[in-house]
Design a protein around this motif. Structure first.
Motif, PDB file in Angstrom:
ATOM      1  N   PRO A 344      37.064  45.735  47.950  1.00 34.05           N
ATOM      2  CA  PRO A 344      37.654  44.468  47.497  1.00 34.05           C
ATOM      3  C   PRO A 344      38.404  44.591  46.174  1.00 34.05           C
ATOM      4  O   PRO A 344      39.318  43.805  45.904  1.00 34.05           O
ATOM      5  CB  PRO A 344      36.447  43.535  47.367  1.00 34.05           C
ATOM      6  CG  PRO A 344      35.267  44.419  47.244  1.00 34.05           C
ATOM      7  CD  PRO A 344      35.589  45.641  48.042  1.00 34.05           C
ATOM      8  N   LEU A 345      38.039  45.569  45.354  1.00 35.72           N
ATOM      9  CA  LEU A 345      38.714  45.745  44.069  1.00 35.72           C
ATOM     10  C   LEU A 345      40.076  46.414  44.224  1.00 35.72           C
ATOM     11  O   LEU A 345      40.868  46.467  43.274  1.00 35.72           O
ATOM     12  CB  LEU A 345      37.838  46.563  43.125  1.00 35.72           C
ATOM     13  CG  LEU A 345      36.474  45.946  42.800  1.00 35.72           C
ATOM     14  CD1 LEU A 345      35.669  46.864  41.891  1.00 35.72           C
ATOM     15  CD2 LEU A 345      36.633  44.559  42.161  1.00 35.72           C
ATOM     16  N   LEU A 346      40.351  46.900  45.415  1.00 33.95           N
ATOM     17  CA  LEU A 346      41.643  47.499  45.717  1.00 33.95           C
ATOM     18  C   LEU A 346      42.562  46.555  46.484  1.00 33.95           C
ATOM     19  O   LEU A 346      43.791  46.642  46.352  1.00 33.95           O
ATOM     20  CB  LEU A 346      41.463  48.793  46.516  1.00 33.95           C
ATOM     21  CG  LEU A 346      41.001  50.024  45.732  1.00 33.95           C
ATOM     22  CD1 LEU A 346      40.454  51.089  46.667  1.00 33.95           C
ATOM     23  CD2 LEU A 346      42.145  50.595  44.889  1.00 33.95           C
ATOM     24  N   VAL A 347      41.970  45.634  47.255  1.00 41.71           N
ATOM     25  CA  VAL A 347      42.812  44.875  48.190  1.00 41.71           C
ATOM     26  C   VAL A 347      42.659  43.360  48.121  1.00 41.71           C
ATOM     27  O   VAL A 347      43.515  42.636  48.660  1.00 41.71           O
ATOM     28  CB  VAL A 347      42.558  45.338  49.651  1.00 41.71           C
ATOM     29  CG1 VAL A 347      42.851  46.824  49.814  1.00 41.71           C
ATOM     30  CG2 VAL A 347      41.124  45.037  50.077  1.00 41.71           C
ATOM     31  N   GLU A 348      41.599  42.832  47.492  1.00 39.95           N
ATOM     32  CA  GLU A 348      41.369  41.388  47.515  1.00 39.95           C
ATOM     33  C   GLU A 348      41.706  40.761  46.167  1.00 39.95           C
ATOM     34  O   GLU A 348      41.158  41.145  45.133  1.00 39.95           O
ATOM     35  CB  GLU A 348      39.922  41.086  47.912  1.00 39.95           C
ATOM     36  CG  GLU A 348      39.588  41.528  49.329  1.00 39.95           C
ATOM     37  CD  GLU A 348      38.170  41.146  49.728  1.00 39.95           C
ATOM     38  OE1 GLU A 348      37.506  40.411  48.963  1.00 39.95           O
ATOM     39  OE2 GLU A 348      37.723  41.611  50.798  1.00 39.95           O
ATOM     40  N   GLU A 349      42.577  39.771  46.190  1.00 39.65           N
ATOM     41  CA  GLU A 349      43.132  39.197  44.970  1.00 39.65           C
ATOM     42  C   GLU A 349      42.082  38.544  44.076  1.00 39.65           C
ATOM     43  O   GLU A 349      42.089  38.747  42.857  1.00 39.65           O
ATOM     44  CB  GLU A 349      44.200  38.159  45.350  1.00 39.65           C
ATOM     45  CG  GLU A 349      44.981  37.613  44.182  1.00 39.65           C
ATOM     46  CD  GLU A 349      46.098  36.690  44.626  1.00 39.65           C
ATOM     47  OE1 GLU A 349      46.260  35.634  43.994  1.00 39.65           O
ATOM     48  OE2 GLU A 349      46.793  37.046  45.598  1.00 39.65           O
ATOM     49  N   ASP A 350      41.176  37.760  44.630  1.00 40.42           N
ATOM     50  CA  ASP A 350      40.212  37.023  43.808  1.00 40.42           C
ATOM     51  C   ASP A 350      39.238  37.946  43.062  1.00 40.42           C
ATOM     52  O   ASP A 350      39.036  37.770  41.850  1.00 40.42           O
ATOM     53  CB  ASP A 350      39.451  36.003  44.654  1.00 40.42           C
ATOM     54  CG  ASP A 350      40.315  34.805  45.021  1.00 40.42           C
ATOM     55  OD1 ASP A 350      41.375  34.618  44.380  1.00 40.42           O
ATOM     56  OD2 ASP A 350      39.930  34.064  45.942  1.00 40.42           O
ATOM     57  N   PRO A 351      38.593  38.915  43.739  1.00 41.00           N
ATOM     58  CA  PRO A 351      37.704  39.824  42.989  1.00 41.00           C
ATOM     59  C   PRO A 351      38.436  40.606  41.902  1.00 41.00           C
ATOM     60  O   PRO A 351      37.881  40.850  40.825  1.00 41.00           O
ATOM     61  CB  PRO A 351      37.154  40.760  44.070  1.00 41.00           C
ATOM     62  CG  PRO A 351      37.279  39.989  45.342  1.00 41.00           C
ATOM     63  CD  PRO A 351      38.527  39.169  45.186  1.00 41.00           C
ATOM     64  N   ILE A 352      39.672  40.989  42.174  1.00 41.28           N
ATOM     65  CA  ILE A 352      40.454  41.726  41.173  1.00 41.28           C
ATOM     66  C   ILE A 352      40.708  40.853  39.950  1.00 41.28           C
ATOM     67  O   ILE A 352      40.499  41.269  38.812  1.00 41.28           O
ATOM     68  CB  ILE A 352      41.789  42.215  41.790  1.00 41.28           C
ATOM     69  CG1 ILE A 352      41.522  43.271  42.870  1.00 41.28           C
ATOM     70  CG2 ILE A 352      42.704  42.772  40.697  1.00 41.28           C
ATOM     71  CD1 ILE A 352      42.750  43.649  43.678  1.00 41.28           C
ATOM     72  N   ARG A 353      41.148  39.611  40.178  1.00 43.17           N
ATOM     73  CA  ARG A 353      41.443  38.707  39.068  1.00 43.17           C
ATOM     74  C   ARG A 353      40.180  38.376  38.280  1.00 43.17           C
ATOM     75  O   ARG A 353      40.185  38.372  37.040  1.00 43.17           O
ATOM     76  CB  ARG A 353      42.076  37.420  39.602  1.00 43.17           C
ATOM     77  CG  ARG A 353      42.509  36.466  38.480  1.00 43.17           C
ATOM     78  CD  ARG A 353      43.183  35.212  38.991  1.00 43.17           C
ATOM     79  NE  ARG A 353      42.284  34.410  39.798  1.00 43.17           N
ATOM     80  CZ  ARG A 353      42.377  34.272  41.124  1.00 43.17           C
ATOM     81  NH1 ARG A 353      43.337  34.891  41.790  1.00 43.17           N
ATOM     82  NH2 ARG A 353      41.516  33.523  41.789  1.00 43.17           N
ATOM     83  N   PHE A 354      39.084  38.115  38.987  1.00 45.26           N
ATOM     84  CA  PHE A 354      37.826  37.782  38.330  1.00 45.26           C
ATOM     85  C   PHE A 354      37.366  38.912  37.412  1.00 45.26           C
ATOM     86  O   PHE A 354      36.972  38.684  36.269  1.00 45.26           O
ATOM     87  CB  PHE A 354      36.753  37.502  39.380  1.00 45.26           C
ATOM     88  CG  PHE A 354      35.382  37.263  38.817  1.00 45.26           C
ATOM     89  CD1 PHE A 354      35.031  36.033  38.284  1.00 45.26           C
ATOM     90  CD2 PHE A 354      34.425  38.283  38.812  1.00 45.26           C
ATOM     91  CE1 PHE A 354      33.767  35.805  37.753  1.00 45.26           C
ATOM     92  CE2 PHE A 354      33.165  38.074  38.280  1.00 45.26           C
ATOM     93  CZ  PHE A 354      32.836  36.830  37.757  1.00 45.26           C
ATOM     94  N   MET A 355      37.451  40.162  37.892  1.00 42.89           N
ATOM     95  CA  MET A 355      36.997  41.267  37.058  1.00 42.89           C
ATOM     96  C   MET A 355      37.935  41.499  35.885  1.00 42.89           C
ATOM     97  O   MET A 355      37.486  41.760  34.758  1.00 42.89           O
ATOM     98  CB  MET A 355      36.825  42.553  37.868  1.00 42.89           C
ATOM     99  CG  MET A 355      36.168  43.663  37.046  1.00 42.89           C
ATOM    100  SD  MET A 355      35.721  45.143  37.970  1.00 42.89           S
ATOM    101  CE  MET A 355      34.399  44.516  39.006  1.00 42.89           C
ATOM    102  N   ARG A 356      39.215  41.400  36.090  1.00 44.33           N
ATOM    103  CA  ARG A 356      40.154  41.605  34.980  1.00 44.33           C
ATOM    104  C   ARG A 356      39.912  40.580  33.871  1.00 44.33           C
ATOM    105  O   ARG A 356      39.940  40.916  32.683  1.00 44.33           O
ATOM    106  CB  ARG A 356      41.598  41.522  35.483  1.00 44.33           C
ATOM    107  CG  ARG A 356      42.045  42.739  36.292  1.00 44.33           C
ATOM    108  CD  ARG A 356      43.533  42.675  36.587  1.00 44.33           C
ATOM    109  NE  ARG A 356      43.971  43.775  37.412  1.00 44.33           N
ATOM    110  CZ  ARG A 356      44.299  44.992  36.971  1.00 44.33           C
ATOM    111  NH1 ARG A 356      44.218  45.248  35.671  1.00 44.33           N
ATOM    112  NH2 ARG A 356      44.701  45.924  37.801  1.00 44.33           N
TER     113      ARG A 356
END
Length: 389
Positions: A344-356
């Motif tokens: 999910p950290l490579l392909v899913e927008e919400d988890p990426i944004r949340f972690m950043r």
């Protein structure tokens, strides 16, 4: 007399001990900062290429002294004891004006006691994580360390409550994390596509870490490549290790390796698998989503689990005060789990944004730039005899 244990020196002599790669980096920064204030300072002790490059006389190299886990330390005890005796003789022979110990607590806390008994003043830079191991060591530190220089804000209150003289200087990463290389030039140098999804693998700076973690990371990369067409993978190689330390695990793969450009790798990859340690904070400064991976010898892990008193193992999560970044430990650090957690950290927008967003907030807690300079101010006070601890 050129120098003494208690007074000002014309050419101050400083014994420094940093037994691992991260300590070598911090030690080199501190040497340079001290020399800006006291150019005649002379440094000698245990360190690596970075401290040598800053002008320190290297008695033992970090390649010889970096061990991971209880069993590894026990296995190398005869060598560690030999180095300890050697450094004790060196202390007596060179009669330094100050002893600066950088992290490396298994060795340095004991050496602090030896130095203190001989009348030398001791400054400790980069605190042992005794807040993770319980407070038993704090009494020893109070007796043997004249001043503790810490890089996390919660450490200042911890030592202050225990009566240990302490200064919070901020984390050096706020100064040292710089990436001038563009994504395009970084990928072009590796013959990779700057527009392609890229996974970074950071298996640590010790041989034991690489042997345990890199095979699982490479296995995870293979799995993800079947799910994400065109996924590129790059492994960050420690300057303290050789190509031969990585070759058995990269043979037959198209994974690229880079050395000396770890910050660029962290900044320009889309996600990272990172060995627990300082690298997790570096990745946080880079702002790149990550998974923390850690694996020790089984007995070392069982012993450590009984002793460790913190909820999180990754420094990034300890600073965040919550489980911001997934942690995969021991049996959880398998290829399948690593791949599934990275997906999910490579392909899913919400988890990426949340972690950043969480990483940006975490980095804000590391203090203002100028950590090494403020640490050097503490050292200069001791060299001038103005601070007796």
């Amino acid at each position: 007399m050129e120098a003494s244990k208690a007074g000002t020196a014309v050419r101050p002599k400083i014994l420094m001990i940093a037994g691992e790669a991260s300590g070598d980096s911090r030690g080199a920064e501190l040497i340079r900062a001290i020399r800006k204030k006291v150019p005649e300072s002379v440094f000698f002790g245990i360190g690596g290429d970075r401290m040598a490059g800053a002008g320190m006389e290297i008695r033992r190299h970090v390649r010889e002294t970096a061990f991971l886990g209880f069993l590894e330390v026990i296995r190398h005890l005869p060598f560690i004891r030999r180095v300890f005796r050697e450094m004790t003789r060196f202390l007596d022979e060179r009669n330094p004006d100050l002893v600066i110990l950088v992290d490396y607590p298994g060795f340095n806390l004991r050496f602090a006691g030896i130095a203190k008994k001989r009348g030398f003043r001791v400054v400790y830079y980069i605190s042992p994580q005794i807040w993770a191991w319980g407070g038993g060591r704090i009494r020893k530190i109070r007796k043997t360390v004249d001043h503790m220089i810490v890089v996390f804000p919660f450490e200042e209150s911890f030592y202050g409550r225990a009566g240990v003289p302490v200064t919070f200087v901020g984390h050096p990463l706020t100064d040292t994390f710089h990436v001038e290389e563009t994504r395009e030039s970084f990928f072009a140098s590796l013959d990779l596509d700057a527009g392609g999804k890229t996974l970074g693998l950071l298996p640590g700076s010790r041989k034991q870490e690489v042997r345990r973690l890199l095979p699982e990371m490479v296995g995870a990369a293979r799995i993800l490549k079947t799910r994400i067409p065109g996924l590129q993978c790059v492994v960050g190689q420690s300057p303290t290790l050789s190509d031969e330390d990585y070759a058995p695990f990269l043979s037959g793969t198209d994974i690229r390796g880079v050395r000396g450009r770890t910050h660029a790798l962290m900044r320009h990859c889309d996600a990272l698998a990172v060995a627990s340690g300082t690298a997790t904070l570096e990745a946080a400064v880079a702002g790149t989503p990550m998974v923390v991976v850690y694996k020790m010898a089984p007995l070392s892990y069982r012993i450590g689990k009984r002793l460790v008193r913190v909820e999180h193992i990754g420094l990034v999560n300890i600073v965040a005060g919550r489980r911001l970044v997934p942690e995969l430990i021991q049996s959880g650090a398998r290829s399948e789990r690593i791949a599934g957690t990275l997906w999910p950290l490579l392909v899913e927008e919400d988890p990426i944004r949340f972690m950043r967003e969480g990483l940006r907030e975490t980095v804000s807690r590391l203090g203002e730039p100028g950590a090494a300079d403020r640490a050097a101010d503490v050292v200069v006070r001791f060299l001038g005899g103005a601070d007796k601890g």
